[in-house]
Design a protein around this motif. Sequence first.
Motif, PDB file in Angstrom:
ATOM      1  N   LYS A  75     -25.652  17.392  25.572  1.00 41.74           N
ATOM      2  CA  LYS A  75     -26.203  18.722  25.786  1.00 41.74           C
ATOM      3  C   LYS A  75     -25.753  19.201  27.157  1.00 41.74           C
ATOM      4  O   LYS A  75     -26.188  18.672  28.187  1.00 41.74           O
ATOM      5  CB  LYS A  75     -27.740  18.702  25.712  1.00 41.74           C
ATOM      6  CG  LYS A  75     -28.281  18.493  24.311  1.00 41.74           C
ATOM      7  CD  LYS A  75     -27.976  19.678  23.419  1.00 41.74           C
ATOM      8  CE  LYS A  75     -28.551  19.504  22.022  1.00 41.74           C
ATOM      9  NZ  LYS A  75     -28.177  20.622  21.129  1.00 41.74           N
ATOM     10  N   SER A  77     -25.769  20.992  30.330  1.00 41.34           N
ATOM     11  CA  SER A  77     -26.893  21.533  31.083  1.00 41.34           C
ATOM     12  C   SER A  77     -26.512  21.592  32.555  1.00 41.34           C
ATOM     13  O   SER A  77     -25.334  21.696  32.895  1.00 41.34           O
ATOM     14  CB  SER A  77     -28.131  20.649  30.874  1.00 41.34           C
ATOM     15  OG  SER A  77     -27.868  19.343  31.367  1.00 41.34           O
ATOM     16  N   ASP A  78     -27.519  21.526  33.407  1.00 45.39           N
ATOM     17  CA  ASP A  78     -27.251  21.555  34.844  1.00 45.39           C
ATOM     18  C   ASP A  78     -26.818  20.189  35.370  1.00 45.39           C
ATOM     19  O   ASP A  78     -26.451  20.066  36.534  1.00 45.39           O
ATOM     20  CB  ASP A  78     -28.490  22.039  35.603  1.00 45.39           C
ATOM     21  CG  ASP A  78     -28.805  23.498  35.283  1.00 45.39           C
ATOM     22  OD1 ASP A  78     -27.855  24.241  34.964  1.00 45.39           O
ATOM     23  OD2 ASP A  78     -29.982  23.872  35.335  1.00 45.39           O
ATOM     24  N   GLN A  79     -26.888  19.158  34.530  1.00 45.65           N
ATOM     25  CA  GLN A  79     -26.403  17.853  34.946  1.00 45.65           C
ATOM     26  C   GLN A  79     -24.881  17.886  35.081  1.00 45.65           C
ATOM     27  O   GLN A  79     -24.205  18.673  34.402  1.00 45.65           O
ATOM     28  CB  GLN A  79     -26.771  16.786  33.910  1.00 45.65           C
ATOM     29  CG  GLN A  79     -28.228  16.427  33.836  1.00 45.65           C
ATOM     30  CD  GLN A  79     -28.460  15.334  32.808  1.00 45.65           C
ATOM     31  OE1 GLN A  79     -28.249  15.529  31.622  1.00 45.65           O
ATOM     32  NE2 GLN A  79     -28.873  14.174  33.284  1.00 45.65           N
ATOM     33  N   GLU A 136     -20.661  22.096  21.952  1.00 39.22           N
ATOM     34  CA  GLU A 136     -21.087  21.742  23.309  1.00 39.22           C
ATOM     35  C   GLU A 136     -19.925  21.861  24.305  1.00 39.22           C
ATOM     36  O   GLU A 136     -20.122  22.305  25.446  1.00 39.22           O
ATOM     37  CB  GLU A 136     -21.656  20.325  23.330  1.00 39.22           C
ATOM     38  CG  GLU A 136     -22.975  20.182  22.601  1.00 39.22           C
ATOM     39  CD  GLU A 136     -24.083  21.055  23.178  1.00 39.22           C
ATOM     40  OE1 GLU A 136     -24.100  21.255  24.418  1.00 39.22           O
ATOM     41  OE2 GLU A 136     -24.920  21.545  22.405  1.00 39.22           O
ATOM     42  N   GLU A 139     -19.496  25.388  25.184  1.00 41.13           N
ATOM     43  CA  GLU A 139     -20.490  25.772  26.191  1.00 41.13           C
ATOM     44  C   GLU A 139     -20.032  25.352  27.580  1.00 41.13           C
ATOM     45  O   GLU A 139     -20.225  26.087  28.562  1.00 41.13           O
ATOM     46  CB  GLU A 139     -21.835  25.131  25.858  1.00 41.13           C
ATOM     47  CG  GLU A 139     -22.937  25.377  26.879  1.00 41.13           C
ATOM     48  CD  GLU A 139     -23.335  26.844  27.003  1.00 41.13           C
ATOM     49  OE1 GLU A 139     -23.921  27.207  28.045  1.00 41.13           O
ATOM     50  OE2 GLU A 139     -23.053  27.623  26.067  1.00 41.13           O
ATOM     51  N   ARG A 143     -19.354  27.757  30.815  1.00 37.84           N
ATOM     52  CA  ARG A 143     -19.932  27.514  32.144  1.00 37.84           C
ATOM     53  C   ARG A 143     -18.858  27.208  33.187  1.00 37.84           C
ATOM     54  O   ARG A 143     -19.175  26.868  34.317  1.00 37.84           O
ATOM     55  CB  ARG A 143     -20.918  26.347  32.070  1.00 37.84           C
ATOM     56  CG  ARG A 143     -22.192  26.654  31.292  1.00 37.84           C
ATOM     57  CD  ARG A 143     -23.043  25.393  31.142  1.00 37.84           C
ATOM     58  NE  ARG A 143     -24.283  25.661  30.441  1.00 37.84           N
ATOM     59  CZ  ARG A 143     -25.493  25.548  30.981  1.00 37.84           C
ATOM     60  NH1 ARG A 143     -25.638  25.193  32.248  1.00 37.84           N
ATOM     61  NH2 ARG A 143     -26.575  25.791  30.268  1.00 37.84           N
TER      62      ARG A 143
END
Length: 200
Positions: A75, A77-79, A136, A139, A143
Amino acid sequence: MKTKSEARRQHILDVATEVFAETGFERASMAEISARVGGSKATLYNYFPSKEELFLEVMISTNQQQFSAVQQLLKVSDQPLRQVLQGFGEALVKLIYSPDVLAVRRLVIAEAVRSDLGYDCYCRSRKQGEEKIAAELAEAVARQHLKDYPPALMTSHLLTLMESEFIDRMVHRSAPPLTDQEVSAAVARALDVFLGFYSA
């Protein structure tokens, strides 16, 4: 009643799993499965019209929950992306080279030259997983973590790299189990190559 039907279907899948594991797909018979289940072959065929379809359902039902759990690790994310990919890669490699999954993969490959089982299996399992991974990675492109390449291409490269150091185990029946250290190091090297090219 529906509950009874579902219970019967699951019982058939449980028995078929045992038979396929014992004899392999080619030597397994619907007659043997029916005898162990108890009841007529006609009843068995009412649930599963062919041995191929039954085998496919066994494979998917046996491993779907595990594969879904692994996919949840990917996923974006901000990681940090590398951290996400490392955790996903380690879990994926451990799963696809576990004894049960490896046995199923070998059976599917063996049958691919004789029937459409291999392609059907791909469409109902791996292809769907690849599409989720590609989403993913798309995505990650959005980003600006990865370069703007087709997500399906990136998915193919990522999965191939993560598996590359262990692919010989597909034909090595007595290979020792993978250790966590082996998997972690191999996935890290795969990501060195993947991110070395695809990082934005």
